[in-house]
Write an enzyme that holds these catalytic residues in place. Structure first.
Site, mmCIF file in Angstrom:
data_model
loop_
_atom_site.group_PDB
_atom_site.id
_atom_site.type_symbol
_atom_site.label_atom_id
_atom_site.label_comp_id
_atom_site.label_asym_id
_atom_site.label_seq_id
_atom_site.Cartn_x
_atom_site.Cartn_y
_atom_site.Cartn_z
ATOM 1 N N GLU A 122 59.331 43.432 46.636
ATOM 2 C CA GLU A 122 58.313 43.335 45.573
ATOM 3 C C GLU A 122 56.911 43.551 46.510
ATOM 4 O OE1 GLU A 122 57.987 42.474 42.772
ATOM 5 O OE2 GLU A 122 55.893 41.650 42.736
ATOM 6 N N LYS B 224 50.857 56.834 57.688
ATOM 7 C CA LYS B 224 49.940 57.040 56.339
ATOM 8 C C LYS B 224 48.492 56.989 56.836
ATOM 9 C CE LYS B 224 53.112 55.991 52.950
ATOM 10 N NZ LYS B 224 52.630 56.905 51.960
#
Lengths: 533, 294
Positions: A254, A330
């Site tokens: 989540e 990233k």
């Protein structure tokens, strides 16, 4: 067989309220999601203001402890399930068909249902405040037995609200998978897809895998509470700790559900204003997929203090550390994109750069709490609160605001007020750090979370934090004004309002037409607008 | 319409009706559990609204399908949608299987004193940590919810009705595959025969399952029989619910076959239901092995 266009009886929206109730259009539904999320952000934000008011000074000031617990619980639930997740689904709805050269979403009627379950779920959740015993007060993680044996009656309504939210998310995710896979312009290869599309595709798999497990968890809560089962009850051979395992098997994916689309947004904004192609496109894709995979096998790092075997602690600690690798990929890719770029600092870029700084702070404190021996000190303190607010507010929410300013010209055909937007940015970015940074110190000094009163030594930092909180809260009044002012009075925007922007959505009219691509983009256009070049 | 176009339906009321229905159902259910006399009526009302919605929504889809608005690309969207829906169902059942494995391998042995011996066998006098027999010898134990633990006198024998049910469900998978093959050969009468056989097998399964529940309940295995009773009824109950839904879906498909809705090469409605049926079948195999047998 090389093109797809929309075959439909309607080419423009209906009039009035019925337009919004009946709509099957991805832009209408995207707007509904975004407005719903914004209203929920304000509702959850109001609860945060109550929390910060109570914590402004030591001692019990305004509300009783029971209500304080209801506030922290509902603030968390509403922000996660009502604000952040719907906002990303809204962005996905608006942007994905435009980015892949499609006329609309693959399953438009189901798309409508995914949204229109949400107001009912939110209504049921909020109605618990008016029930006997009050709203759920066991924290947003609803650990058993607090949520089973010792919870108010309203918990059963909360359970059904979670079921409804789950239906909505699963249907939304299935729709996005079908859209990305099947509605993409046929000349668009997978590795031509914009990163927002990639991150949402991967997020969809997290949603489809994790939300049903949450549904299972609340179903077991329901039967434990009402039908005498013993899932989370040691007296019958069950185990309350098992609840935590199931919850976090959902809960950890989540948190990536809430941050992967944010990575996608930032990967669009930074190249645009650096006027350089995204550095390391394919490594971004692989990093996203790695994070998603790892997110399923690290859940027990939320449970280091439950008395796990040492081997378990070590495994979950090392697996957690691994996530820092693709995430670091990233961050370095974003920095390399800016390196020697011809940078300008319009509002979306300000939000994106501050995302890189502040999300990375949250990422580092995440590595800290992921270290099992150190977590013994951090666990359930304000350090954890500071950590997840840095990743969720200055991470997820920051990217949503960046996306709003970045694509607002495409949504409305108009330009927002740049000066006001930058004032708003500095207001928010300073106040949010005044709000959350001192909470690191509070946590390290031992202040526990979810407690309405505290010892005197925590007083100064709490007051600073509360002042930051009020300032941050009021910044959203200005945000609301800027967005509404843009919709009503904004100056007409160009089809491609940002000089360095790439992507199929910018080839549409300034205010994107009702059905995005009725004539699919050509291979040359797709290549030219691809991030992977 | 040609292959270059994608059918985007115009506005629809069905989703909002569905939302009203499901919210009414849940609110009624919650009030029913809290002892409101009107809870059941509200539940029934919500359920009726949902049934109305499904007739209307699916009816509209069937009409659009038979009038040729769906091309192969729309068909592919349905396939992706159905496959990932089934995957989400797999994960729903995975949560309960996870509970079963955790309880069996970890929490029940721990309570019996294994592992780090945090719990001694004296925790509850005479506590039995043997799987399935958990709490057999501890009558009078009260759960936190206030209900007394029900102590079963006898275990369910896997090689009685459950084994027969396994055979029935596996066979139904075979008959459904025959139905699919005959549909692809365009032999409608045979399709109907095989479909009827599948539905009969499904109904038989449900009948035996109800009988089995009766026996188990009579012998004292209840939801309140501790963790084994909880996982037993949760897993078989949700499975039985899915079989019921599957039988209803197969019946609808039977009706649609009779109406001539499906052609030899265009019958996704049939295939979607067949996928669902096989999924239910596979879940049962897991149930048979881990709930009844081992």
């Amino acid at each position: 067989m090389t093109t797809i266009t929309a075959y439909t009886s309607h080419h423009s929206p209906e009039k009035g309220l019925m337009r919004w109730i009946k709509t099957t259009n991805h832009k209408d539904i995207g707007s509904l999601y975004l407005w719903f999320a914004f209203i929920m952000l304000l509702v959850g934000g109001a609860m945060a203001m109550v929390i910060r008011m109570e914590l402004f000074q030591p001692g019990m000031q305004l509300i009783n402890p029971q209500f304080f617990n209801q506030m922290t619980t509902m603030h968390g639930l509403i922000m996660v399930f009502g604000a952040i997740m719907p906002a990303f689904v809204g962005l996905g709805n608006w942007l994905i068909p435009m980015m892949i050269g499609a006329p609309d979403m693959a399953l438009p009627r189901m798309n409508n249902w995914s949204f229109w379950i949400l107001p009912f779920a939110g209504g049921i959740l909020l109605s618990t405040f008016f029930m006997e015993g009050g709203a759920p007060a066991f924290g947003w993680t609803f650990y058993a037995p607090l949520s089973t044996t010792f919870a108010p009656d309203s918990t059963d309504f909360f359970i059904f609200a979670v079921h409804l939210l789950g239906f909505s998310s699963i249907m939304g995710a299935i729709n996005i998978v079908a859209t990305v896979v099947n509605m993409r312009a046929l000349e668009m290869k997978l590795m031509d897809m914009p990163l927002f599309v990639w991150t949402w595709l991967i997020t969809s798999f997290l949603l489809i895998g994790a939300m049903p497990v949450l549904a299972g968890a609340v179903t077991m809560m329901l039967t434990d509470r009402n039908f005498g089962t013993a899932f989370f009850d040691a007296a019958g051979g069950g185990d309350p700790v098992m609840f935590q395992h199931i919850f976090w098997f959902f809960g950890h994916p989540e948190v990536y559900i809430m941050i992967l689309p944010a990575f996608g947004v930032i990967s669009h904004v930074i190249p645009t204003f650096a006027r350089k192609p995204l550095f390391g496109y394919s490594s971004m894709v692989y990093a996203t997929a790695s994070i998603a995979f790892l997110s399923y096998i690290v859940w027990a790092h939320h449970m280091f203090l439950t008395g796990m075997p040492v081997a378990g602690e070590l495994y979950f600690m090392y697996a957690t550390m691994l996530i820092a690798v693709p995430t670091g990929v990233k961050v370095f890719n974003w920095i390399s994109t800016m390196w020697r770029g011809s940078m300008t600092f319009e509002t979306p870029m300000l939000w994106a750069i501050s995302f890189v700084f502040l999300f990375t702070i949250g990422g580092f404190s995440g590595v800290m709490v992921g270290i099992a021996p150190a977590d013994i000190q951090y666990h359930d303190t304000y350090f954890v609160v500071a950590h997840f607010h840095y990743v969720l507010v200055t991470g997820a929410l920051w990217s949503i605001i960046a996306a709003t300013f970045y694509w607002l010209p495409k949504w409305t055909g108009k330009m927002y007020n740049e000066t006001l937007a930058q004032v708003h940015f500095w207001w928010a970015v300073i106040s949010v750090n005044v709000l959350f940074f001192p909470q690191h110190f509070l946590g390290l000094a031992g202040m526990p979370r979810r407690i309405p009163d505290y010892s005197l030594q925590f007083a100064d930092f709490n007051m600073i934090s509360s002042i930051g909180g009020f300032a941050f809260g009021t910044s959203f009044i200005l945000f609301t004004y800027i967005v509404i002012d843009c919709i009503r009075n904004g100056k007409p925007a160009d089809a491609r309002p940002w000089e360095g922007a790439k992507g199929l959505e910018w080839t549409l009219e300034p205010k994107a037409q009702y059905h995005s691509f009725n004539k699919p983009p050509t291979r040359e256009l797709i290549k030219q607008e691809s991030q992977n070049s | 319409m040609n292959e270059q176009e994608y059918y985007v339906p115009s506005g629809t009321y069905w989703p909002i009706i569905g939302s009203i229905g499901i919210a009414t159902l849940f609110v009624g259910f919650a009030n029913q559990m809290h002892g409101a006399s009107w809870g059941a009526s509200i539940m029934l009302l919500g359920f009726s609204i949902l049934v109305f919605m499904m007739f209307g929504w699916f009816g509209q889809v069937v009409n659009e399908s038979t009038s040729g608005m769906y091309n192969s690309r729309v068909d592919r969207s349905f396939r992706w949608g159905m496959s990932w829906f089934i995957f989400s169902e797999v994960m729903f059942f995975a949560a309960f299987f996870g509970v079963l494995f955790y309880a069996r391998q970890l929490s029940v042995p721990w309570l019996g004193g294994s592992g780090n011996n945090l719990f001694t066998p004296d925790l509850w006098n005479g506590f039995n940590s043997t799987w399935k027999q958990i709490a057999f010898s501890t009558p009078g134990l009260i759960l936190q919810s206030g209900t007394a633990i029900s102590v079963p006198r006898q275990l369910v024998d896997a090689w009685g009705l459950p084994a027969l049910n396994t055979a029935l469900l596996l066979l139904s998978g075979v008959t459904l595959t025959f139905a699919h093959h005959t549909l692809r050969n365009g032999d409608r009468n045979k399709v109907i025969g095989w479909l009827v056989a599948t539905i009969v097998l499904g109904v038989l399964f449900l009948g035996f399952q109800i009988t089995e529940y009766g026996h188990a309940y009579h012998d004292g295995l209840k939801l309140t029989s501790g963790i084994y009773g909880s996982t037993f009824y949760m897993l078989t109950g949700f499975h039985g619910f899915h079989v019921t839904v599957g039988v209803i879906m197969l019946t609808v498909i039977l009706y649609r076959v009779q109406k001539g809705h499906f052609s030899a090469d265009n019958h996704f409605g049939f295939e979607g239901v067949a996928w669902y049926w096989h999924f239910v079948d596979v879940v049962w195999l897991g149930l048979f092995i881990f709930v009844y047998w081992l």
